[in-house]
Design a protein around this motif. Sequence first.
Motif, short mmCIF file in Angstrom:
data_model
loop_
_atom_site.label_atom_id
_atom_site.label_comp_id
_atom_site.label_asym_id
_atom_site.label_seq_id
_atom_site.Cartn_x
_atom_site.Cartn_y
_atom_site.Cartn_z
N HIS A 145 33.12 36.73 39.46
CA HIS A 145 32.27 35.97 40.52
C HIS A 145 32.98 35.61 41.87
O HIS A 145 32.50 35.32 42.73
CB HIS A 145 31.28 35.13 39.79
N HIS A 146 34.06 35.11 41.09
CA HIS A 146 35.01 34.38 42.27
C HIS A 146 36.56 34.75 41.78
O HIS A 146 37.10 34.66 41.02
CB HIS A 146 34.94 32.79 42.11
N LEU A 147 37.17 35.00 43.05
CA LEU A 147 38.80 35.00 43.06
C LEU A 147 39.14 34.38 44.52
O LEU A 147 38.96 35.01 45.36
CB LEU A 147 39.19 36.56 42.87
N TYR A 148 39.77 33.21 44.25
CA TYR A 148 39.92 32.51 45.60
C TYR A 148 41.59 32.12 45.27
O TYR A 148 41.98 31.49 44.27
CB TYR A 148 39.30 31.47 45.78
N VAL A 149 42.26 32.13 46.60
CA VAL A 149 43.78 31.45 46.53
C VAL A 149 43.72 30.58 47.68
O VAL A 149 43.25 30.85 48.61
CB VAL A 149 44.75 32.70 46.79
N ALA A 150 44.42 29.38 47.49
CA ALA A 150 44.62 28.50 48.67
C ALA A 150 45.07 29.15 49.97
O ALA A 150 46.11 30.04 49.72
CB ALA A 150 45.42 27.40 48.20
N PRO A 151 44.46 29.12 51.13
CA PRO A 151 44.99 29.91 52.21
C PRO A 151 46.54 29.82 52.43
O PRO A 151 47.21 30.80 53.03
CB PRO A 151 44.27 29.08 53.20
N VAL A 152 47.05 28.62 52.26
CA VAL A 152 48.71 28.63 52.26
C VAL A 152 49.35 29.62 51.28
O VAL A 152 50.40 29.77 51.39
CB VAL A 152 49.07 27.33 52.09
N GLY A 191 29.25 28.24 33.28
CA GLY A 191 29.11 29.27 32.36
C GLY A 191 30.07 30.40 32.56
O GLY A 191 30.07 31.14 31.77
N GLU A 192 31.24 30.34 33.61
CA GLU A 192 31.85 31.22 33.75
C GLU A 192 33.15 30.97 32.94
O GLU A 192 33.81 29.89 33.05
CB GLU A 192 31.87 31.62 35.18
N ARG A 193 34.02 32.01 32.77
CA ARG A 193 35.45 31.87 32.15
C ARG A 193 36.31 31.73 33.48
O ARG A 193 36.09 32.72 34.33
CB ARG A 193 35.63 33.07 31.35
N ILE A 194 37.18 30.68 33.39
CA ILE A 194 37.87 30.57 34.55
C ILE A 194 39.35 30.42 34.05
O ILE A 194 39.67 29.92 33.28
CB ILE A 194 37.63 29.33 35.18
N TRP A 195 40.17 31.28 34.91
CA TRP A 195 41.59 31.30 34.67
C TRP A 195 42.31 30.52 36.10
O TRP A 195 41.81 31.02 37.01
CB TRP A 195 42.23 32.60 34.51
N VAL A 196 43.39 29.87 36.06
CA VAL A 196 43.89 29.08 36.87
C VAL A 196 45.44 29.83 37.26
O VAL A 196 45.94 29.99 36.19
CB VAL A 196 44.18 27.64 36.63
N ALA A 198 45.24 41.11 37.93
CA ALA A 198 45.93 41.80 36.83
C ALA A 198 45.67 41.26 35.38
O ALA A 198 45.46 42.19 34.68
CB ALA A 198 47.50 42.02 37.15
N PHE A 199 45.59 40.09 35.55
CA PHE A 199 45.45 39.42 34.11
C PHE A 199 43.84 39.65 33.88
O PHE A 199 43.76 39.87 32.67
CB PHE A 199 45.50 37.53 34.38
N ALA A 200 42.90 39.60 34.87
CA ALA A 200 41.62 39.94 34.24
C ALA A 200 41.33 41.43 33.97
O ALA A 200 40.68 41.55 32.78
CB ALA A 200 40.82 39.68 35.55
N LYS A 201 42.12 42.16 34.64
CA LYS A 201 42.23 43.71 34.06
C LYS A 201 42.80 43.75 32.79
O LYS A 201 42.57 44.55 31.91
CB LYS A 201 43.01 44.50 34.94
N SER A 202 43.69 42.98 32.33
CA SER A 202 44.30 42.91 30.93
C SER A 202 43.31 42.50 29.96
O SER A 202 43.61 42.80 28.75
CB SER A 202 45.74 42.11 30.76
N ILE A 217 40.45 32.55 39.17
CA ILE A 217 39.38 33.60 39.04
C ILE A 217 38.29 33.19 38.06
O ILE A 217 38.77 32.67 37.02
CB ILE A 217 40.20 34.90 38.57
N SER A 218 37.30 33.56 38.35
CA SER A 218 35.99 33.24 37.36
C SER A 218 35.14 34.61 36.91
O SER A 218 35.18 35.17 37.81
CB SER A 218 35.11 32.03 37.77
#
Length: 139
Positions: free
Chosen positions: A71-78, A45-50, A90-94, A61-62
């Motif tokens: 609810h989530h902001l995750y970046v691959a550890p590498v 049910g969340e909006r997700i950007w990749v 920054a995208f979410a803030k826009s 980010i979701s």
Amino acid sequence: MEIKEFTPEFAAALSEIYLESRRSAFIWLDASAFQLADFARDTDGERIWVCMRAGAVVGFISIWEPERFIHHLYVAPVHVRNGAGSMLLAFAKSQYAELSLKCLIHNVNAVRFYESKGFLKSATGTGVYGSYYLMSFKS
């Protein structure tokens, strides 16, 4: 890097990132219960950007839109500390003039990251994974 809206083709890569990132970041928790299927359940049910870099998925980010809640902001550890998290935020803030999120108190790196991006601690609480800060941003 570029930001794309979620489509089902990203689901497998994001499931991997979600699992790997939580296992890497939440070292004080028993991560044995974390599963690949958690991504679909936890973002329903969340909006997700990749975030993409050179054609590869590096993070997401979701947002639960009714409350403008990250609810989530995750970046691959590498890819951590390579700008993907900052770009997603920054995208979410826009897209939203106001945002809020919960950040686990033990996740010191994440707390510092959000504070450096203008989020303020507005409350504390306790959830399934421990104590957290409720943080908010207004443009």
